[in-house]
Design a protein around this motif. Structure first.
Motif, mmCIF file in Angstrom:
data_model
loop_
_atom_site.group_PDB
_atom_site.id
_atom_site.type_symbol
_atom_site.label_atom_id
_atom_site.label_comp_id
_atom_site.label_asym_id
_atom_site.label_seq_id
_atom_site.Cartn_x
_atom_site.Cartn_y
_atom_site.Cartn_z
ATOM 1 N N ALA A 290 27.034 57.980 -3.887
ATOM 2 C CA ALA A 290 27.576 59.248 -4.374
ATOM 3 C C ALA A 290 27.364 59.388 -5.878
ATOM 4 O O ALA A 290 27.030 60.473 -6.378
ATOM 5 C CB ALA A 290 29.066 59.345 -4.040
ATOM 6 N N GLY A 291 27.534 58.275 -6.599
ATOM 7 C CA GLY A 291 27.303 58.308 -8.037
ATOM 8 C C GLY A 291 25.861 58.619 -8.380
ATOM 9 O O GLY A 291 25.580 59.373 -9.325
ATOM 10 N N ALA A 292 24.937 58.038 -7.604
ATOM 11 C CA ALA A 292 23.520 58.318 -7.835
ATOM 12 C C ALA A 292 23.206 59.783 -7.553
ATOM 13 O O ALA A 292 22.450 60.429 -8.301
ATOM 14 C CB ALA A 292 22.666 57.410 -6.950
ATOM 15 N N ILE A 293 23.799 60.320 -6.495
ATOM 16 C CA ILE A 293 23.578 61.736 -6.160
ATOM 17 C C ILE A 293 24.150 62.630 -7.265
ATOM 18 O O ILE A 293 23.526 63.619 -7.672
ATOM 19 C CB ILE A 293 24.228 62.066 -4.805
ATOM 20 N N LEU A 294 25.332 62.272 -7.756
ATOM 21 C CA LEU A 294 25.945 63.046 -8.840
ATOM 22 C C LEU A 294 25.012 63.120 -10.044
ATOM 23 O O LEU A 294 24.799 64.199 -10.617
ATOM 24 C CB LEU A 294 27.272 62.394 -9.241
ATOM 25 N N SER A 295 24.459 61.980 -10.408
ATOM 26 C CA SER A 295 23.578 61.956 -11.581
ATOM 27 C C SER A 295 22.292 62.725 -11.340
ATOM 28 O O SER A 295 21.844 63.491 -12.197
ATOM 29 C CB SER A 295 23.265 60.505 -11.950
ATOM 30 N N ARG A 296 21.677 62.517 -10.180
ATOM 31 C CA ARG A 296 20.397 63.190 -9.903
ATOM 32 C C ARG A 296 20.571 64.699 -9.770
ATOM 33 O O ARG A 296 19.668 65.465 -10.138
ATOM 34 C CB ARG A 296 19.781 62.615 -8.628
ATOM 35 N N ILE B 95 27.216 65.401 0.555
ATOM 36 C CA ILE B 95 25.802 65.803 0.530
ATOM 37 C C ILE B 95 25.631 67.197 1.128
ATOM 38 O O ILE B 95 24.884 68.030 0.607
ATOM 39 C CB ILE B 95 24.951 64.767 1.292
ATOM 40 N N ALA B 96 26.361 67.467 2.220
ATOM 41 C CA ALA B 96 26.229 68.765 2.889
ATOM 42 C C ALA B 96 26.735 69.918 2.014
ATOM 43 O O ALA B 96 26.251 71.044 2.145
ATOM 44 C CB ALA B 96 27.001 68.743 4.210
ATOM 45 N N LEU B 97 27.673 69.643 1.119
ATOM 46 C CA LEU B 97 28.303 70.706 0.322
ATOM 47 C C LEU B 97 27.840 70.729 -1.130
ATOM 48 O O LEU B 97 28.464 71.397 -1.974
ATOM 49 C CB LEU B 97 29.822 70.551 0.364
ATOM 50 N N LEU B 98 26.769 70.028 -1.445
ATOM 51 C CA LEU B 98 26.325 69.947 -2.838
ATOM 52 C C LEU B 98 26.035 71.312 -3.457
ATOM 53 O O LEU B 98 26.160 71.492 -4.678
ATOM 54 C CB LEU B 98 25.077 69.071 -2.945
ATOM 55 N N GLY B 99 25.680 72.278 -2.627
ATOM 56 C CA GLY B 99 25.395 73.611 -3.145
ATOM 57 C C GLY B 99 26.596 74.277 -3.783
ATOM 58 O O GLY B 99 26.450 75.247 -4.534
ATOM 59 N N ALA C 136 32.146 69.485 -4.469
ATOM 60 C CA ALA C 136 31.745 68.845 -3.214
ATOM 61 C C ALA C 136 32.200 67.397 -3.163
ATOM 62 O O ALA C 136 32.569 66.879 -2.089
ATOM 63 C CB ALA C 136 30.222 68.921 -3.049
ATOM 64 N N PHE C 137 32.201 66.717 -4.309
ATOM 65 C CA PHE C 137 32.627 65.318 -4.341
ATOM 66 C C PHE C 137 34.127 65.204 -4.088
ATOM 67 O O PHE C 137 34.584 64.243 -3.462
ATOM 68 C CB PHE C 137 32.248 64.692 -5.685
ATOM 69 N N GLY C 138 34.903 66.175 -4.553
ATOM 70 C CA GLY C 138 36.326 66.182 -4.262
ATOM 71 C C GLY C 138 36.607 66.392 -2.789
ATOM 72 O O GLY C 138 37.463 65.716 -2.201
ATOM 73 N N ILE C 139 35.882 67.326 -2.170
ATOM 74 C CA ILE C 139 36.063 67.587 -0.739
ATOM 75 C C ILE C 139 35.667 66.352 0.065
ATOM 76 O O ILE C 139 36.346 65.964 1.033
ATOM 77 C CB ILE C 139 35.252 68.816 -0.308
ATOM 78 N N GLY C 140 34.569 65.717 -0.324
ATOM 79 C CA GLY C 140 34.129 64.511 0.369
ATOM 80 C C GLY C 140 35.167 63.407 0.306
ATOM 81 O O GLY C 140 35.435 62.724 1.309
ATOM 82 N N LEU C 141 35.783 63.207 -0.854
ATOM 83 C CA LEU C 141 36.805 62.174 -0.978
ATOM 84 C C LEU C 141 38.064 62.540 -0.197
ATOM 85 O O LEU C 141 38.773 61.654 0.297
ATOM 86 C CB LEU C 141 37.135 61.947 -2.447
ATOM 87 N N ARG D 9 15.678 54.532 -11.932
ATOM 88 C CA ARG D 9 15.299 54.629 -10.515
ATOM 89 C C ARG D 9 16.477 55.041 -9.635
ATOM 90 O O ARG D 9 16.307 55.749 -8.643
ATOM 91 C CB ARG D 9 14.744 53.275 -10.039
ATOM 92 N N VAL D 10 17.680 54.597 -9.985
ATOM 93 C CA VAL D 10 18.846 54.869 -9.140
ATOM 94 C C VAL D 10 19.484 56.217 -9.478
ATOM 95 O O VAL D 10 19.812 57.008 -8.583
ATOM 96 C CB VAL D 10 19.887 53.740 -9.280
ATOM 97 N N LEU D 11 19.653 56.494 -10.762
ATOM 98 C CA LEU D 11 20.405 57.667 -11.191
ATOM 99 C C LEU D 11 19.533 58.859 -11.547
ATOM 100 O O LEU D 11 20.051 59.957 -11.780
ATOM 101 C CB LEU D 11 21.292 57.311 -12.392
ATOM 102 N N GLY D 12 18.235 58.652 -11.633
ATOM 103 C CA GLY D 12 17.348 59.780 -11.882
ATOM 104 C C GLY D 12 16.908 59.892 -13.324
ATOM 105 O O GLY D 12 17.247 59.071 -14.184
ATOM 106 N N SER D 13 16.177 60.966 -13.611
ATOM 107 C CA SER D 13 15.542 61.130 -14.918
ATOM 108 C C SER D 13 16.546 61.253 -16.061
ATOM 109 O O SER D 13 16.222 60.964 -17.211
ATOM 110 C CB SER D 13 14.639 62.369 -14.900
#
Length: 487
Positions: free
Chosen positions: A32-38, A175-179, A184-189, A325-329
């Motif tokens: 989730a942290g990697a997705i947040l950063s990317r 991931i489904a609610l990232l839009g 979305a991270f709050g709902i996921g938790l 590589r993990v967190l993105g550019s």
């Protein structure tokens, strides 16, 4: 009431199951942290998330500490057939403050965000998350109660399944609610918490362990809770305070600090915290002398620090490459290098935190918990001053060292309360020196000759080979002790 088929499971197997569950939860959080950063980069959105998430972590730590507090009472209540009433009483005692906090987060999110976030730009995003994260943390507290009640009847598998399933399902929902943005991270938790609490509740119902509260007063449980939870809450509060100071250093600094802390905390969680969680019961079977307590703390520290030193070496050499590589550019170049070095600055905190994680449960085994609330309050006050100095002196690295300083102070007091300060100090200092020297040699030489990633790989291989063939006496003794003591 009969325990399930896991009644004969050894403490080592239970520890493995707990460790795997912890790894699944922490691994999902890492993804989730990697997705947040990317997705959202490195700025005010992620700063707001880290500020709100720090509060979530502080409250969730209450759930983890609850196992130490309530499990002895739950275990004693099983033969007397009052486990259901004991569980209901604790649920009421904890439900009232949890609901109050959730009401504040939902009714006044912007005010709450202003208290916890030193970065004005991130407060709006923290305010979006708090109405989801605080109730989610309350659900995790209930999940901790349910897991402890099931552990009292030798059911460890249900809790492991619930925590793992909640973490994975929460990640899928995120991931489904990232839009919809960082909310979305709050709902996921929140989904995570619902499953983590709901699955044990269903199993407790099947075992006919849901009942009305007993006659024990809320004040009595509140006193026990204060002794058991105040210090873990304060230790997590160190991060909330430190993160507040990091936010004052500028945009994105909270995010960098938060990621470094989460990496360091993960290493502590899958090593020392898992050992601590399953060691209280075996240690309580016989007399816990000062000598036995000291050996237990030092042995757990040796095993845990072997992993911590390797991770610090990897991040020292290849922090930028790994984070990119993990967190993105957003974490390439200077920012990635800063994060990697900050993980290394967290190494002293990891050493101190390993010691605290293993020492803390032993105070409950020996019944030396009366002063813990006072220690917690004093430590938080001290920590604010230390972090103010650290931020002024050296920015993020100073804040990380401030975390270590206050945590070491807590460890010294805990060891003094147990009467094991001198042997534990010698043991942990020697372990840190041995692994520090091995790490410096194995990672330092490749770092001079090769590029960062190649040097990290070669250093890790060299480190493993040195441990395999040099066989440090302290590590061998520690491993043999833990296998024997927890078997």
């Amino acid at each position: 009431m009969q325990p399930n088929d896991s009644a004969g499971r050894s403490a080592v197997s239970s520890g493995l199951l707990t460790g795997l569950s912890t790894a699944a939860v922490s691994g999902s959080a890492a993804v989730a942290g990697a997705i947040l950063s990317r997705r959202f980069g490195h700025g005010v959105k992620t700063d707001g998330f880290i500020a709100a998430y720090a509060v979530y972590l502080a409250l969730v730590l209450v759930a983890q500490a609850l196992r130490v507090v309530v499990l002895p009472d739950f275990a004693r209540s099983v033969p007397e057939r009052r486990l259901g009433r004991e569980l209901a009483g604790w649920t009421v005692a904890l439900g009232l403050p949890s609901v109050a906090l959730a009401v504040v987060a939902i009714a006044a999110p912007h005010w709450a965000a202003g208290v916890i976030d030193g970065n004005a730009g991130g407060r709006a995003y923290a305010a979006q998350l708090l109405p989801w994260l605080v109730p989610a943390a309350g659900a995790q507290i209930l999940a901790g109660l349910g897991a402890s009640a099931l552990a009292a009847v030798e059911d460890y598998g249900t809790a492991a399944l619930a925590f793992s399933a909640g973490a994975i399902a929460g990640l899928v929902v995120t991931i489904a609610l990232l839009g919809h943005g960082v909310v979305a991270f709050g709902i996921g938790l929140a989904v995570n918490g619902a499953l983590a609490a709901g699955i044990p509740a269903v199993q407790l119902g099947r075992k006919r362990l849901l009942s009305r509260p007993d006659n024990v007063g809320i004040a009595t449980r509140a006193r026990a809770l204060a002794e058991g939870v105040s210090l873990p809450f304060a230790l997590q509060g160190f991060f909330v305070v430190a993160n507040r100071f990091a936010g004052e250093l500028g945009k994105g600094e909270q995010t960098t600090f938060g990621y470094a802390y989460l990496i360091a905390a993960f290493l502590v969680a899958v090593t020392a915290s898992s050992i601590a969680l399953v060691s209280s019961a075996p240690l309580s079977r016989g007399e816990l002398t000062a000598q036995r307590a000291a050996r237990h703390i030092v042995s757990a520290a040796w095993v845990s620090l072997a992993i911590v030193a390797a991770a610090a070496g990897v991040f020292a050499l290849a922090g930028s490459g790994v984070t990119h590589r993990v967190l993105g550019s957003a974490y390439g170049g200077t920012t990635g290098t800063e994060l990697g070095r900050l993980v290394v600055w967290f190494a002293p905190w990891m050493v101190a935190s390993v010691g605290v994680s293993v020492t803390f449960p032993l105070l409950f085994v020996r019944g030396k918990t009366r002063l813990l609330p006072w220690l917690a309050a004093t430590a938080i006050i001290l920590h604010v001053g230390i972090e103010a100095i650290g931020r002024h002196a050296s920015g993020l690295s100073g804040i990380a060292i401030g975390m270590a300083g206050t945590t070491f102070a807590v460890l010294v007091v805990l060891c003094a309360m147990l009467g094991v300060l001198a042997p534990v100090a010698r043991g942990i200092v020697w372990a840190a020196a041995v692994f520090g020297a091995i790490g410096a040699l194995c990672f330092g030489l490749p770092g001079v000759v090769f590029g960062s990633v190649m040097a990290a790989v070669l250093g890790l291989v060299a480190y493993a080979l040195v441990l395999r063939f040099a066989k440090p006496a302290g590590l061998l003794d520690a491993w043999a002790y833990l296998r024997k003591e927890l078997a």
